[in-house]
Design a protein around this motif. Structure first.
Motif, PDB file in Angstrom:
ATOM      1  N   LEU A  88      49.764 112.360  34.927  1.00  0.00           N
ATOM      2  CA  LEU A  88      49.671 111.074  34.231  1.00  0.00           C
ATOM      3  C   LEU A  88      48.292 110.867  33.619  1.00  0.00           C
ATOM      4  O   LEU A  88      48.125 110.032  32.720  1.00  0.00           O
ATOM      5  CB  LEU A  88      49.987 109.916  35.192  1.00  0.00           C
ATOM      6  CG  LEU A  88      51.430 109.806  35.680  1.00  0.00           C
ATOM      7  CD1 LEU A  88      51.554 108.668  36.683  1.00  0.00           C
ATOM      8  CD2 LEU A  88      52.401 109.604  34.519  1.00  0.00           C
ATOM      9  N   ILE A 118      50.401 101.314  33.856  1.00  0.00           N
ATOM     10  CA  ILE A 118      50.423 102.035  32.571  1.00  0.00           C
ATOM     11  C   ILE A 118      50.745 101.087  31.418  1.00  0.00           C
ATOM     12  O   ILE A 118      50.082 101.091  30.374  1.00  0.00           O
ATOM     13  CB  ILE A 118      51.455 103.179  32.626  1.00  0.00           C
ATOM     14  CG1 ILE A 118      50.937 104.309  33.533  1.00  0.00           C
ATOM     15  CG2 ILE A 118      51.755 103.722  31.228  1.00  0.00           C
ATOM     16  CD1 ILE A 118      51.958 105.390  33.802  1.00  0.00           C
ATOM     17  N   THR A 124      46.182 102.541  27.391  1.00  0.00           N
ATOM     18  CA  THR A 124      47.412 103.321  27.211  1.00  0.00           C
ATOM     19  C   THR A 124      47.908 103.210  25.779  1.00  0.00           C
ATOM     20  O   THR A 124      47.948 102.116  25.205  1.00  0.00           O
ATOM     21  CB  THR A 124      48.513 102.810  28.163  1.00  0.00           C
ATOM     22  OG1 THR A 124      48.023 102.802  29.500  1.00  0.00           O
ATOM     23  CG2 THR A 124      49.739 103.697  28.089  1.00  0.00           C
TER      24      THR A 124
END
Length: 284
Positions: A88, A118, A124
């Motif tokens: 990730l 996220i 992000t």
């Protein structure tokens, strides 16, 4: 030359893997699809540690679509989840998106807090946020995601994220309704707000969910009010479709039937909307 055919295949597999792994360690070059295709049938010839599995899984994420990736079925789920959580943080969006998808399908609501971080992080990208939201469209149903999705629907500038958040929100409400009857009454208002979104695709999505994903009598009035001012043909058709769906379930007959009859005969209405209204009438 004295090796059997099976032993030769095993040696070839091991040699190819070691060469590819060295290239990754030295130059950060992932295995190509051709190499992965050669390695896959003979993967049982290799005894791999976590770093080596990370190399193979990361390589597979870089060259396969998630639905066609056969590598993720060759590794124990716990090890795969550990690798995906580490990936990730990768710089490659495609690898991060594949990691999110794998986590969503296998870990379910255990990873909701990770996905919330996220989605809410300003660091992000929208593409990665979208993949995280998609897990709540198809794989995860969790009350903890509702506030995050509401914030996307109300405030996010990317209409594609707002659209998917609408569907994800409706899907989660529908599932949560089974264990909490009052949750729809408490949370549905945000979907009424989406009926007035400036983007047509968002309004259409909001209209559609009331006919197929979250059928509820409270949506009848907001749909009718939206129909009175909606100019988009696709959204008008979606509203009529949802009203028709509710009518078939004996919801709001006195309110809905006159509207369908009127729209079905209105020559100023687009023919696609008229046909949708006709299909919604009883005996049609």
């Amino acid at each position: 030359d004295k090796l059997s055919p099976e032993a030769k295949r095993a040696k070839t597999t091991i040699d190819i893997f070691h060469k590819a792994f060295r290239e990754w360690k030295q130059h950060d070059v992932l295995a190509s699809k051709d190499r992965l295709e050669i390695l896959f049938p003979n993967i049982d010839q290799l005894i791999l540690n976590n770093e080596e599995w990370t190399f193979l899984i990361k390589s597979s994420f870089s060259v396969y679509w998630h639905s066609e990736n056969k590598w993720i079925d060759q590794i124990e789920k716990e090890r795969l989840m550990s690798i995906c959580k580490n990936l990730l943080q990768d710089k490659d969006e495609r690898i991060v998106e594949h990691s999110i998808s794998s986590l969503g399908k296998i870990e379910g609501d255990k990873i909701t807090p990770i996905l919330i971080r996220i989605i809410e992080s300003p660091e992000t990208t929208d593409s990665i946020k979208d993949e995280a939201i998609r897990q709540f469209m198809f794989n995860i149903y969790d009350i903890r995601i509702l506030n995050t999705l509401k914030n996307i629907i109300k405030n996010n500038k990317n209409y594609k994220l707002r659209k998917n958040a609408v569907y994800a929100f409706a899907r989660n409400l529908n599932r949560l309704l089974k264990s909490n009857r009052n949750i729809v009454t408490k949370e549905i208002e945000i979907l009424f707000d989406a009926l007035n979104d400036p983007k047509t695709v968002v309004r259409k999505e909001a209209s559609d969910v009331f006919g197929y994903t979250l059928i509820h009598k409270k949506s009848i009035k907001p749909l009718i009010l939206r129909l009175q001012k909606e100019i988009s043909i696709s959204s008008r058709k979606a509203i009529i479709g949802s009203l028709s769906s509710m009518l078939r379930r004996n919801l709001g007959k006195k309110q809905i039937l006159p509207i369908l009859e009127k729209v079905s005969k209105d020559e100023d209405e687009d023919y696609r909307v008229r046909e949708e209204a006709k299909r919604g009438l009883p005996n049609n």
